[in-house]
Design an enzyme around this catalytic site. Structure first.
Site, PDB file in Angstrom:
ATOM      1  N   TYR A  53       0.815  -1.210   0.000  1.00  0.00           N
ATOM      2  CA  TYR A  53       0.000   0.000   0.000  1.00  0.00           C
ATOM      3  C   TYR A  53       0.854   1.268   0.000  1.00  0.00           C
ATOM      4  CZ  TYR A  53       0.829  -0.363   5.093  1.00  0.00           C
ATOM      5  OH  TYR A  53       1.407  -0.483   6.331  1.00  0.00           O
ATOM      6  N   HIS A 133       1.625  -8.944  -2.570  1.00  0.00           N
ATOM      7  CA  HIS A 133       2.705  -8.792  -1.606  1.00  0.00           C
ATOM      8  C   HIS A 133       4.040  -8.710  -2.334  1.00  0.00           C
ATOM      9  CE1 HIS A 133       4.282  -9.535   2.627  1.00  0.00           C
ATOM     10  NE2 HIS A 133       3.293  -8.682   2.778  1.00  0.00           N
ATOM     11  N   GLY A 147      10.942  -5.051   2.218  1.00  0.00           N
ATOM     12  CA  GLY A 147       9.605  -5.530   2.537  1.00  0.00           C
ATOM     13  C   GLY A 147       8.665  -4.415   2.955  1.00  0.00           C
ATOM     14  N   TYR A 154       6.732   3.030   8.283  1.00  0.00           N
ATOM     15  CA  TYR A 154       7.757   2.402   7.448  1.00  0.00           C
ATOM     16  C   TYR A 154       8.821   3.407   7.006  1.00  0.00           C
ATOM     17  CZ  TYR A 154       5.283  -2.046   6.878  1.00  0.00           C
ATOM     18  OH  TYR A 154       4.691  -3.269   7.088  1.00  0.00           O
ATOM     19  N   ASP A 164      12.822  -2.834   8.849  1.00  0.00           N
ATOM     20  CA  ASP A 164      12.798  -3.750   7.719  1.00  0.00           C
ATOM     21  C   ASP A 164      14.218  -3.871   7.183  1.00  0.00           C
ATOM     22  OD1 ASP A 164      11.862  -5.163   5.242  1.00  0.00           O
ATOM     23  OD2 ASP A 164       9.913  -4.461   5.947  1.00  0.00           O
ATOM     24  N   PHE A 302       0.469  -5.610  15.034  1.00  0.00           N
ATOM     25  CA  PHE A 302      -0.913  -5.746  15.487  1.00  0.00           C
ATOM     26  C   PHE A 302      -1.049  -5.638  17.008  1.00  0.00           C
ATOM     27  CE2 PHE A 302      -0.951  -8.320  11.489  1.00  0.00           C
ATOM     28  CZ  PHE A 302      -1.807  -7.501  10.770  1.00  0.00           C
ATOM     29  N   HIS A 353       9.580  -5.846  11.180  1.00  0.00           N
ATOM     30  CA  HIS A 353       8.987  -6.333   9.930  1.00  0.00           C
ATOM     31  C   HIS A 353      10.044  -7.000   9.051  1.00  0.00           C
ATOM     32  CE1 HIS A 353       6.498  -5.776   6.133  1.00  0.00           C
ATOM     33  NE2 HIS A 353       5.611  -6.260   6.983  1.00  0.00           N
ATOM     34  N   GLU A 381       3.978 -13.290  -3.995  1.00  0.00           N
ATOM     35  CA  GLU A 381       5.236 -12.963  -3.318  1.00  0.00           C
ATOM     36  C   GLU A 381       6.400 -12.971  -4.315  1.00  0.00           C
ATOM     37  OE1 GLU A 381       5.417 -12.263  -0.127  1.00  0.00           O
ATOM     38  OE2 GLU A 381       3.652 -13.184   0.815  1.00  0.00           O
ATOM     39  N   LEU A 434     -11.487 -19.389  20.768  1.00  0.00           N
ATOM     40  CA  LEU A 434     -10.980 -19.837  19.467  1.00  0.00           C
ATOM     41  C   LEU A 434     -10.430 -21.253  19.551  1.00  0.00           C
ATOM     42  CD1 LEU A 434      -9.124 -16.609  18.238  1.00  0.00           C
ATOM     43  CD2 LEU A 434     -11.301 -17.518  17.393  1.00  0.00           C
TER      44      LEU A 434
END
Length: 447
Positions: A53, A133, A147, A154, A164, A302, A353, A381, A434
């Site tokens: 993105y 990706h 990446g 980033y 990264d 996350f 990352h 990828e 879960l």
């Protein structure tokens, strides 16, 4: 040959010769941002960017403004920006409903009145089932491989950064190959549409062409000239793959199996595919040293601090830690013997990352592949496999690894990792639910 050795398999791959002086490794996120902007400003012929993105924030705006400025200076500059179709048309995970980045692209295009095409590539009919990706920024004859996507974290705008790997590779043949793939395998697809123009079709309306696109991508490859002698020294093989049992997956497994002394793996999310776990265990039994550098759960993108409202996506870092603990427990003997080094990366307040593989001192894999089931089965990828038989890059590789390891701590016993009982109550409750319906195993295939 049916029983060819992993190293024989790797040596047979097509590759392009590379000058050692034409590879530069950047150490920090801020350096990546500076050099990317410099390269864009100096572009004379082409700029091709593939990223998950290009975000509507200060970092993304700085990159997009630089692209428009480059086009204004060089009207004949060939520019193509490729982002994931689904990701560009939604807001951030866990945020309120938004129109996504596509609306911003259109607004900027109307204001600028210049052609800076931004294409949405739908790898699947739903984002959960596969995204673009693909990585790589080709500017004239330089490939900037990372990446990273393009946003504040980033590019280290503000207080936080997401670490990264960043490589600048000057190689016209490699750059041509990567651009040719984008042109022939992606931009030629009827499923690929401009996002900087209004009247974007709905995903529902192009489902058929998306399925056809994915089917064709399964056989797409980077092309290298076949009329040149096979390099015997430093060389690079560009690789691409999508779906189960794709060529990139096979190379990754063969690469790990080719190690004779040492394997170093970086992955942000500890959720290794079975094929990778299996070959790592085999190598440990042979006495090969394995170092796995993985992000601490608090360095996961996350992760949600206890001071912020909990969202379901915030359970993911804990799932990854549970995976890591199970693996560490099963391999405690190898950890104790020093054959297995599990290193947790944590620079407080920042996120991790990094992806990639180093094999002995003669192979490196630069990739955006997370080495998880999603990367191996769903997403499109790519990677650059560097073969360095004369170990011309050994010193620079060691420097890069040292920089990465400065924020790591070795796990000496699996009990050092937290268990479900230690987690926040809302995380604990969700993971228990879960686990009861075995949804955690299902989630591991998609996240």
């Amino acid at each position: 040959m049916l029983f060819e050795s992993p190293r024989a398999f790797l040596r047979a791959l097509p590759r392009v010769q590379q000058d050692a002086n034409g590879i530069e490794i950047l150490a920090t996120t801020a350096q990546f941002r500076t050099r990317l902007l410099e390269q864009i400003a100096q572009a004379k012929q082409r700029i091709y960017i593939a990223a998950l993105y290009l975000q509507h924030d200060e970092g993304g705006a700085e990159i997009l403004a630089a692209l428009y400025a480059a086009k204004a200076r060089q009207p004949y500059l060939d520019i193509a920006i490729l982002v994931d179709w689904h990701r560009a048309q939604r807001g951030l995970i866990g945020a309120a409903a938004q129109s996504g980045n596509a609306g911003w692209y259109q607004s900027e295009a109307q204001q600028q009145q210049l052609e800076v095409p931004i294409y949405g590539v739908p790898v699947q009919t739903r984002e959960l089932l596969g995204v673009l990706h693909l990585k790589g920024f080709v500017i004239d004859d330089t490939v900037i491989y990372s990446g990273a996507s393009l946003n504040n974290v980033y590019l280290h705008i503000g207080e936080r950064y997401r670490a990264d790997r960043y490589h600048l590779i000057r190689n016209q043949i490699l750059a041509n190959s990567m651009v040719q793939f984008i042109q022939e395998a992606l931009l030629s697809q009827t499923a690929v549409h401009r996002l900087d123009r209004p009247s974007i079709p709905s995903t529902k309306d192009i489902r058929g062409t998306i399925r056809l696109c994915r089917q064709q991508l399964k056989s797409a490859r980077y092309k290298l000239a076949t009329n040149t002698p096979t390099p015997t020294g430093l060389a690079i093989t560009p690789l691409v793959g999508v779906g189960q049992r794709n060529p990139l997956n096979r190379v990754i497994v063969k690469l790990i199996a080719a190690a004779e002394r040492k394997i170093v793996i970086c992955t942000p999310y500890f959720n290794l595919p079975r094929s990778v776990t299996k070959i790592i265990k085999q190598q440990l039994k042979k006495g090969v040293q394995v170092d796995i550098i993985v992000g601490d759960k608090t360095a996961n993108d996350f992760f949600i601090p206890a001071s912020e409202p909990f969202k379901t996506i915030g359970a993911l870092p804990y799932l990854y830690e549970m995976n890591l603990r199970r693996f560490a427990k099963a391999q405690q003997t190898a950890i104790h013997a020093g054959r297995l080094n599990l290193l947790l990366w944590n620079d407080v307040g920042h996120s991790y990352h990094l992806k990639g593989i180093w094999i002995d001192d003669d192979y490196q894999l630069l990739t955006g592949n997370n080495l998880n089931p999603r990367a191996f089965n769903l997403d499109l990828e790519n990677a650059l496999l560097i073969h360095d038989p004369q170990q011309q890059l050994a010193a620079s590789a060691q420097i890069e690894q040292t920089q990465i390891r400065q924020h790591t701590q070795r796990i000496t016993h699996f009990a050092e990792l937290e268990t479900l009982a230690d987690y926040p109550e809302k995380v604990k409750k969700l993971l228990r639910r879960l686990s009861r319906i075995r949804a955690d195993r299902l989630l591991s295939r998609f996240l």
